[in-house]
Design an enzyme around this catalytic site. Structure first.
Site, mmCIF file in Angstrom:
data_model
loop_
_atom_site.group_PDB
_atom_site.id
_atom_site.type_symbol
_atom_site.label_atom_id
_atom_site.label_comp_id
_atom_site.label_asym_id
_atom_site.label_seq_id
_atom_site.Cartn_x
_atom_site.Cartn_y
_atom_site.Cartn_z
ATOM 1 N N HIS A 102 -1.687 -1.293 9.521
ATOM 2 C CA HIS A 102 -1.247 0.057 9.898
ATOM 3 C C HIS A 102 -1.772 1.087 8.900
ATOM 4 O O HIS A 102 -2.324 2.129 9.284
ATOM 5 C CB HIS A 102 0.271 0.152 9.955
ATOM 6 C CG HIS A 102 0.753 1.577 10.038
ATOM 7 N ND1 HIS A 102 0.767 2.291 11.204
ATOM 8 C CD2 HIS A 102 1.186 2.429 9.074
ATOM 9 C CE1 HIS A 102 1.199 3.524 10.968
ATOM 10 N NE2 HIS A 102 1.455 3.625 9.681
ATOM 11 N N HIS A 124 -4.664 5.056 8.908
ATOM 12 C CA HIS A 124 -4.736 6.265 8.091
ATOM 13 C C HIS A 124 -6.102 6.536 7.468
ATOM 14 O O HIS A 124 -6.535 7.693 7.401
ATOM 15 C CB HIS A 124 -3.697 6.192 6.969
ATOM 16 C CG HIS A 124 -2.298 6.400 7.421
ATOM 17 N ND1 HIS A 124 -1.793 7.632 7.766
ATOM 18 C CD2 HIS A 124 -1.274 5.520 7.605
ATOM 19 C CE1 HIS A 124 -0.524 7.522 8.136
ATOM 20 N NE2 HIS A 124 -0.190 6.249 8.049
ATOM 21 N N GLU A 147 1.561 10.671 11.867
ATOM 22 C CA GLU A 147 1.890 9.400 12.507
ATOM 23 C C GLU A 147 1.721 9.419 14.030
ATOM 24 O O GLU A 147 1.196 8.476 14.605
ATOM 25 C CB GLU A 147 3.319 8.981 12.165
ATOM 26 C CG GLU A 147 3.516 8.558 10.726
ATOM 27 C CD GLU A 147 2.762 7.292 10.356
ATOM 28 O OE1 GLU A 147 2.201 6.620 11.249
ATOM 29 O OE2 GLU A 147 2.715 6.983 9.154
ATOM 30 N N SER A 155 -2.646 2.464 15.487
ATOM 31 C CA SER A 155 -2.469 1.063 15.095
ATOM 32 C C SER A 155 -1.576 0.286 16.057
ATOM 33 O O SER A 155 -1.285 -0.882 15.817
ATOM 34 C CB SER A 155 -1.888 0.982 13.678
ATOM 35 O OG SER A 155 -0.625 1.628 13.614
#
Length: 289
Positions: free
Chosen positions: A142, A147, A188, A207
């Site tokens: 993730h 990111h 997010e 993700s």
């Protein structure tokens, strides 16, 4: 439920209470630890390769162009979990950011301090083979896959650093939950308008196999034009797909909007207004087509 990875957010999984407890054994004062890449197992690398191949295929045409361009930061000379030394060499050359390894839960002030200094804390572990579609705590996949490619985009990199400074400032004002919402609905779970359609840029969606479909193709969620005050007032869900997503027109505009506001004054104004549920829609909301 399945097909959901609970991403990190201030006050929840990765970030703990504002007052910093003592770092765990083996961690530095800033809660960082060595990645110990050479201690990763064959299964760890297989999990990464499996997830990477699946998500890369799924996201083609669904993610913003900046994400696909940034993937080369992770496209290293060998398969498996990326070595942070190699990632950081590439990432620093792009935007001056680096990724630091952390053991898991990190206090809010530690997390935002890292962001303010252009460091992204990433979990040191990766999920097991039987957890491909569900994980309660964010892992290396993730954090790195979701990111790092976006951190290779200068506008996103600058916005993330600004979030770090805002988080520290909001903590002093007792309003960390407001910046947590901004982080949640942009970093997010953000969507962006690109080439006439909606694309994904939020790491929690990038993700997640299930939410990558749901966020763009389901008729259930609300897709709202980004409005800073609206975002700061809106709660979010941490254990299910999102009832609402906020859509930006360009990355630079979000940073510009944040910088145009006097944070203490804005937070004081919001104290007089009720919080909104993530399902809430009213006449003032602009629906993103």
């Amino acid at each position: 439920m399945t097909d959901h990875i609970a991403p990190e957010q201030p006050g929840h999984e990765k970030h703990g209470a504002l007052a910093s407890p003592t770092p765990p054994p083996g961690a530095a004062a800033d809660w960082t630890i060595p990645q110990h890449w050479d201690e990763l197992t064959e299964e760890d690398h297989w999990v990464w390769d499996t997830l990477f191949a699946r998500q890369q295929t799924l996201l083609h045409g669904r993610a913003v162009a900046a994400f696909e361009e940034g993937l080369d930061v992770l496209n290293l000379s060998r398969p498996g979990v990326p070595n942070l030394d190699e990632v950081n060499e590439r990432l620093a050359a792009r935007t001056g950011w680096s990724v630091v390894s952390v053991p898991g839960i990190v206090p809010d002030d530690v997390f935002f301090r890292h962001l303010s200094e252009r460091r992204f804390p990433a979990g040191a572990f990766i999920r097991q083979a039987d957890q491909l579609d569900y994980l309660e705590e964010p892992d290396a996949f993730h954090d790195l896959f979701g990111h790092v490619p976006m951190l290779a985009q200068p506008a996103v990199a600058d916005f993330m650093q600004a979030l770090g400074h805002l988080g520290l400032q909001a903590a002093d004002l007792g309003a960390i939950h407001r910046i947590a919402r901004l982080y949640w609905y942009t970093v997010e779970f953000g969507l962006a308008r690109e080439n006439g359609g909606l694309k994904i840029y939020g790491a929690g969606i990038l993700s997640s196999f299930g939410e990558a479909h749901y966020s763009l193709e389901s008729s259930k969620p609300n897709r709202l034009a980004f409005d800073l005050k609206r975002v700061l007032r809106t709660d979010y869900k941490i254990d299910d797909f999102q009832p609402s997503y906020f859509v930006i027109d360009r990355f630079e505009a979000v940073l510009e909007t944040v910088q145009q506001h006097d944070l203490p004054a804005l937070l004081g104004e919001l104290d007089d207004l009720p919080d909104l549920s993530p399902n809430h829609i009213d006449a003032a909301d602009r629906i993103a087509a």
